[in-house]
Structures are given as C-alpha cells and as structure tokens.
Design an enzyme around this catalytic site. Structure first.
Site, PDB file in Angstrom:
ATOM      1  N   ASP A  24       0.821  -1.221   0.000  1.00 56.59           N
ATOM      2  CA  ASP A  24       0.000   0.000   0.000  1.00 56.59           C
ATOM      3  C   ASP A  24       0.850   1.263   0.000  1.00 56.59           C
ATOM      4  OD1 ASP A  24       0.941  -0.645   2.566  1.00 56.59           O
ATOM      5  OD2 ASP A  24      -0.582   0.581   3.533  1.00 56.59           O
ATOM      6  N   THR A  29       5.989   7.127  -1.678  1.00 53.36           N
ATOM      7  CA  THR A  29       6.843   6.045  -1.169  1.00 53.36           C
ATOM      8  C   THR A  29       7.234   5.067  -2.278  1.00 53.36           C
ATOM      9  OG1 THR A  29       5.799   6.242   0.980  1.00 53.36           O
ATOM     10  CG2 THR A  29       6.994   4.216   0.578  1.00 53.36           C
ATOM     11  N   ARG A  33      10.991   3.717  -3.707  1.00 49.80           N
ATOM     12  CA  ARG A  33      11.383   2.308  -3.912  1.00 49.80           C
ATOM     13  C   ARG A  33      11.824   2.095  -5.370  1.00 49.80           C
ATOM     14  NH1 ARG A  33      11.078   2.902   0.854  1.00 49.80           N
ATOM     15  NH2 ARG A  33       9.376   2.212   2.191  1.00 49.80           N
ATOM     16  N   LYS A  98      -5.485   0.758   2.423  1.00 51.68           N
ATOM     17  CA  LYS A  98      -4.968   1.817   3.308  1.00 51.68           C
ATOM     18  C   LYS A  98      -5.920   3.011   3.191  1.00 51.68           C
ATOM     19  CE  LYS A  98      -1.124   4.207   2.229  1.00 51.68           C
ATOM     20  NZ  LYS A  98       0.033   3.919   3.058  1.00 51.68           N
ATOM     21  N   LYS A 137      -6.374  -0.256   6.748  1.00 51.18           N
ATOM     22  CA  LYS A 137      -5.192   0.075   7.563  1.00 51.18           C
ATOM     23  C   LYS A 137      -5.090   1.578   7.767  1.00 51.18           C
ATOM     24  CE  LYS A 137      -0.717   0.939   6.538  1.00 51.18           C
ATOM     25  NZ  LYS A 137       0.599   0.759   5.897  1.00 51.18           N
ATOM     26  N   GLU A 178      -2.544   0.491  13.474  1.00 51.52           N
ATOM     27  CA  GLU A 178      -1.081   0.509  13.374  1.00 51.52           C
ATOM     28  C   GLU A 178      -0.472   1.750  14.036  1.00 51.52           C
ATOM     29  OE1 GLU A 178       0.580   0.573   9.389  1.00 51.52           O
ATOM     30  OE2 GLU A 178       2.584   0.168  10.128  1.00 51.52           O
ATOM     31  N   LYS A 220      -1.253  -3.886  14.447  1.00 47.08           N
ATOM     32  CA  LYS A 220       0.006  -3.911  13.662  1.00 47.08           C
ATOM     33  C   LYS A 220       1.034  -3.025  14.352  1.00 47.08           C
ATOM     34  CE  LYS A 220       1.859  -3.002   9.038  1.00 47.08           C
ATOM     35  NZ  LYS A 220       1.623  -3.234   7.621  1.00 47.08           N
ATOM     36  N   GLY A 263       9.370  -2.108   9.348  1.00 46.83           N
ATOM     37  CA  GLY A 263       9.897  -0.840   9.831  1.00 46.83           C
ATOM     38  C   GLY A 263      11.336  -0.492   9.486  1.00 46.83           C
ATOM     39  N   SER A 290       3.005  -8.416   8.664  1.00 47.01           N
ATOM     40  CA  SER A 290       2.315  -7.549   7.710  1.00 47.01           C
ATOM     41  C   SER A 290       3.398  -6.647   7.136  1.00 47.01           C
ATOM     42  CB  SER A 290       1.225  -6.729   8.411  1.00 47.01           C
ATOM     43  OG  SER A 290       0.638  -5.819   7.495  1.00 47.01           O
ATOM     44  N   ARG A 293       8.470  -3.529   3.267  1.00 44.87           N
ATOM     45  CA  ARG A 293       9.847  -3.616   2.763  1.00 44.87           C
ATOM     46  C   ARG A 293      10.440  -5.013   2.889  1.00 44.87           C
ATOM     47  NH1 ARG A 293      11.503   1.627   6.037  1.00 44.87           N
ATOM     48  NH2 ARG A 293       9.528   1.092   7.007  1.00 44.87           N
TER      49      ARG A 293
HETATM   50  P1  13P Z   1       7.145  -1.969   6.453  1.00 43.00           P
HETATM   51  O1  13P Z   1       7.062  -3.441   6.729  1.00 43.00           O
HETATM   52  O2  13P Z   1       8.029  -1.626   5.272  1.00 43.00           O
HETATM   53  O3  13P Z   1       7.446  -1.168   7.684  1.00 43.00           O
HETATM   54  O4  13P Z   1       5.714  -1.529   5.961  1.00 43.00           O
HETATM   55  C1  13P Z   1       4.599  -1.997   6.605  1.00 43.00           C
HETATM   56  C2  13P Z   1       3.544  -0.984   6.574  1.00 43.00           C
HETATM   57  O5  13P Z   1       2.453  -1.227   6.107  1.00 43.00           O
HETATM   58  C3  13P Z   1       3.824   0.336   7.170  1.00 43.00           C
HETATM   59  O6  13P Z   1       2.643   1.055   7.284  1.00 43.00           O
END
Ligand code: 13P
Length: 341
Positions: A24, A29, A33, A98, A137, A178, A220, A263, A290, A293
């Site tokens: 998402d 972002t 990447r 999201k 999310k 989260e 999360k 994270g 979840s 990266r």
């Molecule tokens: P990461 O695993 O890259 O931290 O991303 C998870 C995510 O959904 C952050 O909101």
C-alpha cells in the site's frame, strides 16, 4: 455491525502459516522504492509491478492471507483487463485498503506528526467495501528523540486510530490498528520498549472509550527493537523476549492477532524476530507478519522494471513469503534461506 463476521475475517488474516503483504505504498513512497532500482514511477509501471506480485500464485495462495492496497491499485486493472483486486480474491487472499491520508505536522509539537484522513472516511469505506475490501489500515507515526514523543502526539494519534477503527467496524471492515514507533533513532531497545508501552496503552484506552470491538480488529505494532543508529544492537532473542513481554502487558487476549510491520529491519532480521517470538509459544493471540519492505525489497531488485525478470521477481517474492510463513509458526531456520527455488 456483524461482529462474528468481522472476527472471522480478522482470524483469517492471522492464520498460522500465512501473513499480510503490505503493498500500500503511497505514490511518494513507491517512487522512492522505484528510484532505488532505476524504474520510473509511472502508473503503468506501478501496475506491472503489483500485477507481478498478485500473480505469484504459489505465494498468494499458500502464504499470503491478505494484501493491503493503495487507493490507485484497488481501482486498477491488470494488463488483460482483470481488476487487480480480482487476482487477489482468485488466489484466496483477502483484499484490504490503506485509508489514512498520510501525516501532517502537529501544531505546537515540533518534529511530531499526526495522521489525517478522517474526513469523509465513512463514505470512502462504503465504496471500498463495495469494491471488495474486507479490511483497512491506518498508520500513526511516533518518533523517538530528545524530548519526544510528547503526550500530545501519543494522545491525538491514539484518538484518530480509534475514530478510524470504529468507523471501519460500522462499515463491516476489519481495522488494522497501526501505531508505529519508528526505529530510525539512536535509542536503545529499552527506550523503544517504554515508548511503545505508553503508545499501546493509550491506543487501547481510546479503543475502549470509542467502543471498538477488540475481537474484530488486528493490531500492527513495531517490535521492541534497538534504534538503527544505536551502537548497541539487541540480539534476536532479546528482541523476541522483550516484544512478547511488552505485548502481553498491553494487548488484551480478545484481540485475535498481531501482524508486525518490518519498519526498516533487513529481510532476514524481520523473519528471525517473528520466528523467535513464535518459538516462545503459549501466546494469547496469533503473531504474524504484515511486512512491506521486508517482503518486497528482494522482488523489487530481481524485477528491476524488466518484463523478462517477472519470473525471477516472483521467485524472490515467493521465497520471502515462504520464509515469513514458516516464521509465523516458529518453523524457520537460517539454513532455509540458501535454498531459493
Ligand atoms: P514496512 O514493513 O516496510 O514497515 O511496511 C509496513 C507498513 O504497512 C507500514 O505502514
């Protein structure tokens, strides 16, 4: 609200041996990447990349319980015209969305952020449900530094998370809650533990005040972990032991499952930590992944924007998904990493 159905979806999201793909990334972002692999972030490239992931049949049907989508993706079609969301459903995975709209500076709190997106959220949730989303999310961001986080930042972010969660449940959508405490600083694991404890306690207090049904949500969180710039990095065992202790102290057993964010941990670290926690055992909730990266770095590199690399990208994705799926049952071992199919 039908709580039994929400609970069923929440339990399916955290099925042992499966976890969630966080695909998402916002436009900003995903551009970062793609920059790292020299791919231009066009709508078509974003579509091709995500289509590659969702058509990874083995990974999607065996190891991925759900996929978090970005607004653009939920309305996008694959190259052959099939809606991308259908590819996810056909693989037996649950589509999610999201719904936060990113962060803004928090007035009077220098360096701190509040997540926004509550305006018109009820209307947006209705459209996402009709499109097929069954969970959502919202990510709150708490940074650790000199004099921060403030109680103000913790309070307003917890309040917004609970507002979002209550609106989701009213729309028959399971909220992923989260509250992310960032691991970017030079703080040690114990400082992360203390801050995360305050954040989780406040978040669950707000969830109770706003009558969110804990059986119908998924948490999360970050793990209790050393800041990336901390000279003393905690071991895998210490991260696992402290994270489990922290969650047991803060997360009611009524919550069906906890799906961690990665994270900024390396792929293997994220897997090893999840595995070590599940090896501890006797936990009141399911523990799974979840990851964004930590699931996607390898396939992004293998793909690098080239059609002839799609199979290699899918192999890399399937491998990481399988490793994390094993970790969700405490069955991963470092030796398995070498056996890429
Ligand atoms: P990461 O695993 O890259 O931290 O991303 C998870 C995510 O959904 C952050 O909101």
């Amino acid at each position: 609200m039908n709580l039994a159905d929400l609970n069923k979806v929440a339990l399916a999201m955290v099925t042992p041996g499966k976890g969630i793909l966080a695909a998402d990334e916002s436009s900003g972002t995903i551009k970062k990447r793609f920059d790292a692999i020299n791919v231009e972030s066009t709508e078509e490239n974003r579509r091709d990349y995500r289509e590659m992931l969702f058509r990874s049949t083995e990974a999607m049907s065996k190891y991925v319980s759900g996929v978090i989508l970005y607004d653009e993706t939920i309305w996008q079609n694959a190259k052959d015209g099939t809606p991308l969301i259908k590819l996810i459903e056909q693989a037996g995975s649950i589509p999610g969305i999201k719904v936060d709209e990113g962060t803004q500076a928090l007035p009077q709190c220098p360096g701190e952020l509040v997540t926004v997106g509550l305006d018109k959220l009820a209307e947006r949730l209705k459209k996402y449900y009709e499109r097929g989303a069954r969970f959502a999310k919202w990510r709150a961001v708490i940074d650790i530094g000199t004099g921060i986080p403030s109680m103000t930042a913790i309070n307003v972010n917890a309040h917004a998370l609970a507002r979002y969660a209550a609106l989701c449940q009213a729309a028959q959508i399971v909220p992923i809650v989260e509250p992310e405490v960032l691991m970017d600083g030079d703080h040690d694991i114990d400082r992360c533990y203390d801050v995360t404890q305050r954040v989780l306690n406040k978040t669950f207090q707000e969830l109770r005040v706003q009558r969110v049904e804990l059986e119908g949500m998924v948490l999360k969180p970050n793990m209790a972990i050393s800041g990336k710039k901390c000279p003393k990095q905690a071991s895998v065992e210490e991260v696992a032991e402290k994270t489990v202790r922290l969650l047991k102290a803060c997360v009611p057993a009524a919550v069906p499952g906890i799906a961690f964010l990665s994270g900024g941990q390396s792929d293997e670290e994220a897997t090893a930590h999840l595995n070590a926690m599940n090896r501890i055992g006797s936990l009141p909730w399911k523990l799974t992944f979840s990851y964004g990266r930590a699931l996607q770095a390898a396939p992004q590199k293998a793909w690098s924007g080239k059609a002839e690399n799609v199979a290699a990208g899918q192999r890399a994705f399937t491998h990481r998904a399988r490793m994390n799926a094993l970790a969700s049952k405490g069955e991963w071992e470092t030796g398995l990493e070498k056996k890429v199919a």
